[in-house]
Design a protein around this motif. Structure first.
Motif, PDB file in Angstrom:
ATOM      1  N   ARG A  14     -11.627   7.444  -2.353  1.00 27.86           N
ATOM      2  CA  ARG A  14     -10.200   7.722  -2.233  1.00 27.86           C
ATOM      3  C   ARG A  14      -9.907   9.022  -1.493  1.00 27.86           C
ATOM      4  O   ARG A  14      -8.746   9.369  -1.294  1.00 27.86           O
ATOM      5  N   ASN A  24      -8.915   7.831   2.418  1.00 25.24           N
ATOM      6  CA  ASN A  24      -7.538   7.478   2.815  1.00 25.24           C
ATOM      7  C   ASN A  24      -6.516   8.338   2.078  1.00 25.24           C
ATOM      8  O   ASN A  24      -5.346   8.007   2.018  1.00 25.24           O
ATOM      9  N   MET A  76      -5.863   8.793  -0.981  1.00 24.92           N
ATOM     10  CA  MET A  76      -5.146   8.248  -2.129  1.00 24.92           C
ATOM     11  C   MET A  76      -5.192   9.210  -3.308  1.00 24.92           C
ATOM     12  O   MET A  76      -4.399   9.106  -4.235  1.00 24.92           O
ATOM     13  N   ARG A  88      -3.554   5.819   6.797  1.00 25.21           N
ATOM     14  CA  ARG A  88      -3.721   4.644   5.937  1.00 25.21           C
ATOM     15  C   ARG A  88      -3.580   3.350   6.718  1.00 25.21           C
ATOM     16  O   ARG A  88      -3.962   2.295   6.233  1.00 25.21           O
TER      17      ARG A  88
END
Lengths: 254, 293
Positions: free
Chosen positions: A51, A54, A56, A87
């Motif tokens: 993660r 990207n 996140m 993304r």
């Protein structure tokens, strides 16, 4: 800049959740158009690392990142980095299939309209191609307007993969994509990964060592937030250099 | 009696008691409806149903009396539509804001505020509407009286809002996190995620919220009686006094003779109201169940 053929590179990557250090000095080079697997016991930081690619982790309050992360040679944590664009280039497939509560068609067209990638008249064609790429077209071509939630779990997960393809991502991140699926469906998804890696760089997190051995070209073993060992999958599983890695793949802990 | 049998008896008693209370709540509704029918249907011995529903004049104490409730139906409709036009957009937007955007403290504060709004007795809202909103509307539009359909709509919008906001907010909050995550991970903006995924997923619940809010408005009596001017004529606009079905019953029940045709006509209005709210709640229920699936 990264060396040619490197899709993702981290240099001295640290990640903190508040006071807790979840990743420590991770140095990693993910090669293009290969499947890279991240393995390790629960809580070792493999999903956290995924993660990072990207961003996140930005959604989690109190997460801080140090060091450098390059995707396609660009520093994604540089000030002013374009998150939406990142993304678009780095797609993600989640542990539990999570198609939108929309029709099959709308699920795939969502990315197109969000990023205004193609005029509406081309959507039909792109949706068809995406479904063909994940081998769903023949099953679903007559059910495009039906709710995606009515599909089987395997179909849902394929749809979740298909949904990111129209964005033409360079990288596909997969966070234990088979953990909700039965063994047959798992093999199907792995087969799909082998086909997709011709066009995409794939990074997969898995707690299933057999899956890493079967489906990946490179494997990284993580433990307590550190990347203990990284190399060709065949080598890692036959001649691990670190004792920790050996103990883990021999099943002595985990 | 040995302990095992005693326990069994206790279980049996509790089960029956719960069953009985469940049955009672249904029985009461049925009894109320039967009572309404018994008192109201006698009107139609001397009056046709069509004349009642579509008659243009409501003169219950003239000789002969006229029992046409079309002005009352239109009054209710106008006030309700006006209230919906105000409370639905604001209520749904407020629900989205509270559920998706407002940070922790603000969110709790707003939710508490909405609950407080729901707790204000309707007569108090009506009173405030009468002494502040009425004169304001009279001055603003330069009309002879401030007690109009519009005044009723605005007042009722305040009463529908808490229902709409809290039920819609629940529906939005219940949308699984994974949908939001998936949309964000595809590079959708916060607004695209909220509008195109979250609001879509919560739509059945939001429709139910609107229906229940409207149900509340149609059934509301006290506030609406205080602010709409109570003229039983077919309204030609929002700035005229109107009278609703509910206000008619409340205002005239005291002066009607029990068993007389006026009395029966008021009960017949009750039947109409019952059917309307029953239908609205039925639709809301349908959507609520669909959202749970």
């Amino acid at each position: 800049m990264s060396a040619p053929g490197v899709a993702i590179e981290t240099r001295g990557l640290d990640l903190f959740y508040g006071d807790f250090q979840a990743l420590t000095r991770v140095e990693l080079q993910v090669p293009e158009r290969e499947v890279t697997a991240l393995i390790g016991p629960s809580g070792c930081g493999k999903s956290t690392l995924l993660r990072v690619f990207n961003r996140m982790n930005d959604l989690i309050e109190g997460a801080r990142v140090g060091g450098t992360v390059l995707v396609g040679g660009e520093d994604i944590y540089a000030p002013g980095a374009d998150l939406l664009r990142l993304r678009e280039r780095v797609g993600m497939v989640f542990q539990r299939p999570n198609p939108f509560p929309l029709s099959v068609y709308e699920n795939i067209a969502f990315g197109l309209s969000v990023h205004r990638l193609a005029p509406r008249r081309e959507h039909d064609m792109i949706v068809e191609q995406a479904l063909r790429d994940v081998l769903l077209w023949d099953d679903l071509k007559d059910r495009l307007q039906r709710s995606a939630l009515a599909l089987s779990l395997e179909q849902q997960q394929r749809l979740c993969i298909a949904r990111v393809l129209p964005l033409k991502p360079r990288v596909l991140l997969m966070d234990e994509p088979c953990s909700a699926l039965d063994p047959i469906a798992t093999l199907h998804i792995e087969e799909l990964m082998r086909q997709l890696k011709r066009d995409y760089t794939i990074v997969i997190v898995t707690h299933n060592m057999q899956q890493a051995a079967r489906a990946s070209d490179r494997t990284g073993f993580m433990y307590l937030g550190k990347l203990v060992e990284f190399g060709e999958t065949a080598r890692i599983f036959t001649h691990p250099r670190q004792e920790l890695t050996e103990n883990y793949i021999r099943g002595r802990f985990g | 009696m040995n302990p095992a049998r005693l326990r069994k008896l206790k279980e049996w008693l509790i089960e029956r008691a719960i069953l009985l209370s469940g049955v009672f709540s249904v029985v009461f509704v049925v009894l109320i409806f039967l009572f309404l029918l018994r008192e109201g249907l006698s009107l139609f011995r001397g009056e046709s149903v069509l004349d009642f529903l579509f008659g243009k004049s409501w003169y219950p104490i003239s000789e002969p009396p006229r029992f046409g409730i079309l002005p009352l139906i239109l009054g209710s409709l106008l006030v309700t539509l006006g209230a919906a036009a105000i409370s639905v957009p604001i209520g749904l937007a407020a629900a989205l804001f509270i559920a998706e955007i407002a940070p922790g403290r603000l969110k709790e504060g707003l939710k508490a505020g909405i609950e407080l709004l729901a707790a204000i007795p309707s007569v108090v809202i009506g009173f405030i509407g009468m002494i502040t909103l009425g004169p304001f509307i009279k001055k603003l539009f330069a009309v002879p009286t401030g007690l109009t359909a519009l005044t009723g709509s605005v007042t009722l919008a305040f009463m529908a809002m808490p229902t709409i906001v809290s039920i819609a907010e629940d529906a939005i909050t219940a949308v699984p996190r994974q949908y939001r995550e998936a949309a964000i991970a595809m590079g959708a903006t916060k607004w695209q995620t909220t509008w195109r995924i979250v609001a879509r997923a919560a739509r059945p619940g939001m429709v139910a919220a609107v229906m229940l809010g409207i149900g509340r408005v149609i059934g509301e009596t006290m506030a609406v009686m205080m602010v709409t001017g109570n003229a039983a004529v077919i309204p030609s606009g929002m700035l005229q006094p109107v009278r609703t079905l509910t206000a008619t019953i409340a205002a005239e029940m005291g002066e009607s003779v029990q068993g007389g045709s006026h009395y029966a006509a008021l009960f017949a209005i009750g039947i109409v109201l019952f059917v309307i709210t029953f239908l609205i709640n039925g639709v809301a229920d349908l959507y609520l169940h669909r959202s749970r699936k």
